[in-house]
Motif scaffolding. Sequence first.
Motif, mmCIF file in Angstrom:
data_model
loop_
_atom_site.group_PDB
_atom_site.id
_atom_site.type_symbol
_atom_site.label_atom_id
_atom_site.label_comp_id
_atom_site.label_asym_id
_atom_site.label_seq_id
_atom_site.Cartn_x
_atom_site.Cartn_y
_atom_site.Cartn_z
ATOM 1 N N PHE A 1 24.633 14.116 -33.907
ATOM 2 C CA PHE A 1 25.293 13.971 -32.445
ATOM 3 C C PHE A 1 26.804 13.831 -32.741
ATOM 4 O O PHE A 1 27.582 14.404 -32.007
ATOM 5 N N TYR A 2 27.006 12.966 -33.907
ATOM 6 C CA TYR A 2 28.647 12.681 -34.101
ATOM 7 C C TYR A 2 29.325 13.945 -34.512
ATOM 8 O O TYR A 2 30.383 14.379 -34.085
ATOM 9 N N ASP A 3 28.674 14.702 -35.574
ATOM 10 C CA ASP A 3 29.383 15.744 -36.282
ATOM 11 C C ASP A 3 29.698 16.775 -35.163
ATOM 12 O O ASP A 3 30.778 17.618 -35.205
ATOM 13 N N PHE A 4 28.599 17.177 -34.497
ATOM 14 C CA PHE A 4 28.569 18.320 -33.627
ATOM 15 C C PHE A 4 28.951 18.066 -32.175
ATOM 16 O O PHE A 4 29.404 19.054 -31.486
ATOM 17 N N GLY A 5 29.081 16.964 -31.823
ATOM 18 C CA GLY A 5 29.383 16.564 -30.310
ATOM 19 C C GLY A 5 30.855 15.828 -30.391
ATOM 20 O O GLY A 5 31.701 16.072 -29.429
ATOM 21 N N VAL A 6 31.073 14.910 -31.187
ATOM 22 C CA VAL A 6 32.241 14.123 -31.112
ATOM 23 C C VAL A 6 33.323 14.620 -32.267
ATOM 24 O O VAL A 6 34.555 14.951 -31.665
ATOM 25 N N ALA A 7 32.938 14.780 -33.459
ATOM 26 C CA ALA A 7 33.999 15.048 -34.487
ATOM 27 C C ALA A 7 34.546 16.146 -34.221
ATOM 28 O O ALA A 7 35.829 16.495 -34.538
ATOM 29 N N ILE B 1 38.832 9.464 -26.502
ATOM 30 C CA ILE B 1 37.893 9.851 -27.689
ATOM 31 C C ILE B 1 38.368 11.258 -28.499
ATOM 32 O O ILE B 1 38.325 11.329 -29.608
ATOM 33 N N TYR B 2 38.689 12.041 -27.553
ATOM 34 C CA TYR B 2 39.168 13.676 -27.631
ATOM 35 C C TYR B 2 40.560 13.283 -29.084
ATOM 36 O O TYR B 2 40.398 13.833 -30.143
ATOM 37 N N LEU B 3 41.528 12.492 -28.591
ATOM 38 C CA LEU B 3 42.512 12.287 -29.512
ATOM 39 C C LEU B 3 42.213 11.659 -30.625
ATOM 40 O O LEU B 3 42.724 11.752 -31.864
ATOM 41 N N THR B 4 41.552 10.513 -30.459
ATOM 42 C CA THR B 4 41.153 9.858 -31.682
ATOM 43 C C THR B 4 40.523 10.387 -32.803
ATOM 44 O O THR B 4 40.459 10.250 -33.976
ATOM 45 N N ALA B 5 39.348 11.136 -32.017
ATOM 46 C CA ALA B 5 38.555 11.976 -33.271
ATOM 47 C C ALA B 5 39.218 13.070 -34.174
ATOM 48 O O ALA B 5 39.087 13.165 -35.166
ATOM 49 N N ILE B 6 40.558 13.456 -33.515
ATOM 50 C CA ILE B 6 41.639 14.472 -34.181
ATOM 51 C C ILE B 6 42.233 13.612 -35.088
ATOM 52 O O ILE B 6 42.663 13.668 -36.208
ATOM 53 N N MET B 7 42.855 12.249 -34.333
ATOM 54 C CA MET B 7 44.096 11.857 -34.958
ATOM 55 C C MET B 7 43.582 10.690 -36.177
ATOM 56 O O MET B 7 44.229 10.520 -37.271
ATOM 57 N N ALA B 8 42.614 9.845 -35.765
ATOM 58 C CA ALA B 8 42.000 8.545 -36.524
ATOM 59 C C ALA B 8 40.687 8.373 -36.236
ATOM 60 O O ALA B 8 40.426 7.376 -35.670
ATOM 61 N N PRO B 9 39.905 9.082 -36.682
ATOM 62 C CA PRO B 9 38.466 9.024 -36.423
ATOM 63 C C PRO B 9 37.547 7.766 -36.873
ATOM 64 O O PRO B 9 36.677 7.213 -36.218
ATOM 65 N N VAL C 1 25.645 14.730 -22.075
ATOM 66 C CA VAL C 1 26.596 14.416 -23.035
ATOM 67 C C VAL C 1 26.977 13.079 -23.048
ATOM 68 O O VAL C 1 27.423 12.405 -24.090
ATOM 69 N N THR C 2 26.707 12.372 -21.862
ATOM 70 C CA THR C 2 27.179 10.949 -21.791
ATOM 71 C C THR C 2 26.266 10.251 -22.995
ATOM 72 O O THR C 2 26.490 9.292 -23.519
ATOM 73 N N ILE C 3 25.032 10.483 -22.943
ATOM 74 C CA ILE C 3 23.819 10.005 -23.838
ATOM 75 C C ILE C 3 24.208 10.008 -25.114
ATOM 76 O O ILE C 3 24.385 9.089 -26.004
ATOM 77 N N PHE C 4 24.799 11.349 -25.537
ATOM 78 C CA PHE C 4 24.965 11.679 -26.938
ATOM 79 C C PHE C 4 26.418 11.029 -27.249
ATOM 80 O O PHE C 4 26.543 10.205 -28.234
ATOM 81 N N LEU C 5 27.359 11.073 -26.543
ATOM 82 C CA LEU C 5 28.632 10.171 -26.499
ATOM 83 C C LEU C 5 28.353 8.853 -26.734
ATOM 84 O O LEU C 5 28.978 8.364 -27.845
ATOM 85 N N GLY C 6 27.755 8.255 -25.928
ATOM 86 C CA GLY C 6 27.457 6.501 -25.968
ATOM 87 C C GLY C 6 26.981 6.283 -27.265
ATOM 88 O O GLY C 6 27.293 5.396 -28.066
ATOM 89 N N VAL C 7 25.853 7.090 -27.811
ATOM 90 C CA VAL C 7 25.192 6.585 -29.051
ATOM 91 C C VAL C 7 26.087 6.739 -30.249
ATOM 92 O O VAL C 7 25.829 6.047 -30.893
ATOM 93 N N SER C 8 26.552 7.792 -30.036
ATOM 94 C CA SER C 8 27.353 8.202 -31.386
ATOM 95 C C SER C 8 28.518 7.298 -31.359
ATOM 96 O O SER C 8 28.887 6.786 -32.678
ATOM 97 N N VAL C 9 29.139 7.126 -30.404
ATOM 98 C CA VAL C 9 30.377 6.323 -30.528
ATOM 99 C C VAL C 9 30.056 4.766 -31.006
ATOM 100 O O VAL C 9 30.326 4.014 -31.699
ATOM 101 N N GLY C 10 28.854 4.141 -30.387
ATOM 102 C CA GLY C 10 28.243 3.004 -30.753
ATOM 103 C C GLY C 10 27.867 2.964 -32.379
ATOM 104 O O GLY C 10 28.061 2.026 -33.013
ATOM 105 N N ALA C 11 27.033 4.182 -32.621
ATOM 106 C CA ALA C 11 26.899 4.195 -34.050
ATOM 107 C C ALA C 11 27.964 4.338 -35.101
ATOM 108 O O ALA C 11 27.655 4.100 -36.353
ATOM 109 N N THR C 12 29.258 4.379 -34.761
ATOM 110 C CA THR C 12 30.471 4.440 -35.629
ATOM 111 C C THR C 12 30.511 2.919 -35.975
ATOM 112 O O THR C 12 31.419 2.969 -36.784
ATOM 113 N N MET C 13 30.139 1.918 -35.286
ATOM 114 C CA MET C 13 30.609 0.718 -35.126
ATOM 115 C C MET C 13 29.522 -0.295 -36.108
ATOM 116 O O MET C 13 28.884 -1.100 -35.686
ATOM 117 N N ASN C 14 29.629 0.193 -37.589
ATOM 118 C CA ASN C 14 28.747 -0.408 -38.465
ATOM 119 C C ASN C 14 29.401 -1.776 -38.906
ATOM 120 O O ASN C 14 30.997 -1.798 -38.608
#
Lengths: 382, 79
Positions: A83-89, A159-167, A268-281
């Motif tokens: 989800f993260y690689d193909f949706g957010v990154a 999210i758009y800017l952060t994914a490009i500038m500082a993932p 897309v909100t489902i994928f976005l929310g779960v992906s963003v949450g999962a980046t927070m280890n």
Amino acid sequence: MFENFPIVNQVILNTGFFSLQIGHVIMWLISFLFIYLAIRKGFEPLLLVPIGFGILLANLPLAPVMGFSQQGGEAHRNLIQWFYDFGVANELIPCLIFMGVGALTDFGPMIANPKTLILGAAAQLGVYISFFAAILFGFSIKEAASIGIIGGADGPTCIYLTAIMAPHLLGANALAAYSYMAMVPLIQPPIMRLLTTEAERKIRMKQVRTVTKQEKIIFPLLGTVVICLIVPPAAPLMGMLFLGNLFRESGVVQRLSHAAQNELLNIVTIFLGVSVGATMNAEVFLKPQPIFIFILGIVAFSFSTAGGIIMAKIMNLFLKEKINPLIGSAGVSAVPMAARVSQVEGQKADKHNFLLMHAMGPNVAGVIGTAVAAGLFLTMLR
Amino acid sequence: MNHSAASGNFTRAANLNPGKDDVVNDTVWFQALMVFVAGFSGVFCSLLLLMLSIKAMRLLSGKAKEAPKTAQKGGQVNV
């Protein structure tokens, strides 16, 4: 313990219990807090529920949900990593969300009173103040840009800017942006009251004129051309926003408009929310950075609110028909919550004053302003 | 100065060459100032241009059509 039963021993050693650390437990508590706030307090539930659950999943030791697993000597993406690689990154999801936002947005109040675009621009002040402050805190210039954009109060743009500038800051930035958006009714009113007089809060504005269907159809085309010619890097966001709006206003593709504002946006909100949450280890999140980002986020929101109000007061020095400075604070693009706050504060001063439609102008202008600010950061720093 | 906030490492690099450190610092601040000025004025210019485009659109479409109607009401038809 089960040395004579190696398979049983292996199963026991491969349970999460033996890899559990205090950091994981802290992250579970953070996850539970977000889910609690979403369910009990109604704070941005559409995002905080999937984000909260994503945090929980990412902090289950040995669970192959985020990152990569070794299978037959090869690295395979785990579920949420897909989800993260193909949706957010690759910036797909924020743009699709913007299409849905466009399909949901009525630009009528802004078209009726285009001066409100100036308020939307002024309300980006916080973006640049917190950008400076972030550099002061020791962040790199790209990280500072991604933190500054929190002040725009626009989740997908952030999210758009952060994914490009500082993932690596994606989780903290997204969480700060959405948390503060949910807290707009708490953050803005004290600043609004501090910067305006009772008399200013009582200013009544002339009723917004009716915008013709023709104007509403031409606007997304005009907006796309004007904004994308000035700031080409903003084209993915602006293009999708105005495409969604054209679906809505054209009146001939109701199925597409309906899909963009419901099914597509929800999926897309489902994928976005779960992906963003999962980046927070725990390894990434339990550091001083997120605390600094949260501090800078509130600085950004406060200055953005102040910027809109002060600009409204400056405009009143030159305008014959005065504008109520309370609508300036709606220039932060938390739609429609910031506009509602203007309405509520206005009615506290004069209960027969209706500012909502006037405040929707700077509110939707703020969405455009934040996307332009993100595009300009990309132009200068990419 | 070590701008390695990404890794959560906020410690400054050993300052073996303080003069060079200051130059790097100045460069970062100068770049940040440029981003601030160009960015904020860029947002204003973009939205100002959009505002003027909307006004032009109104003149060319909506308002032009409404004008005769208003004039008729007052009995001042200039057609």
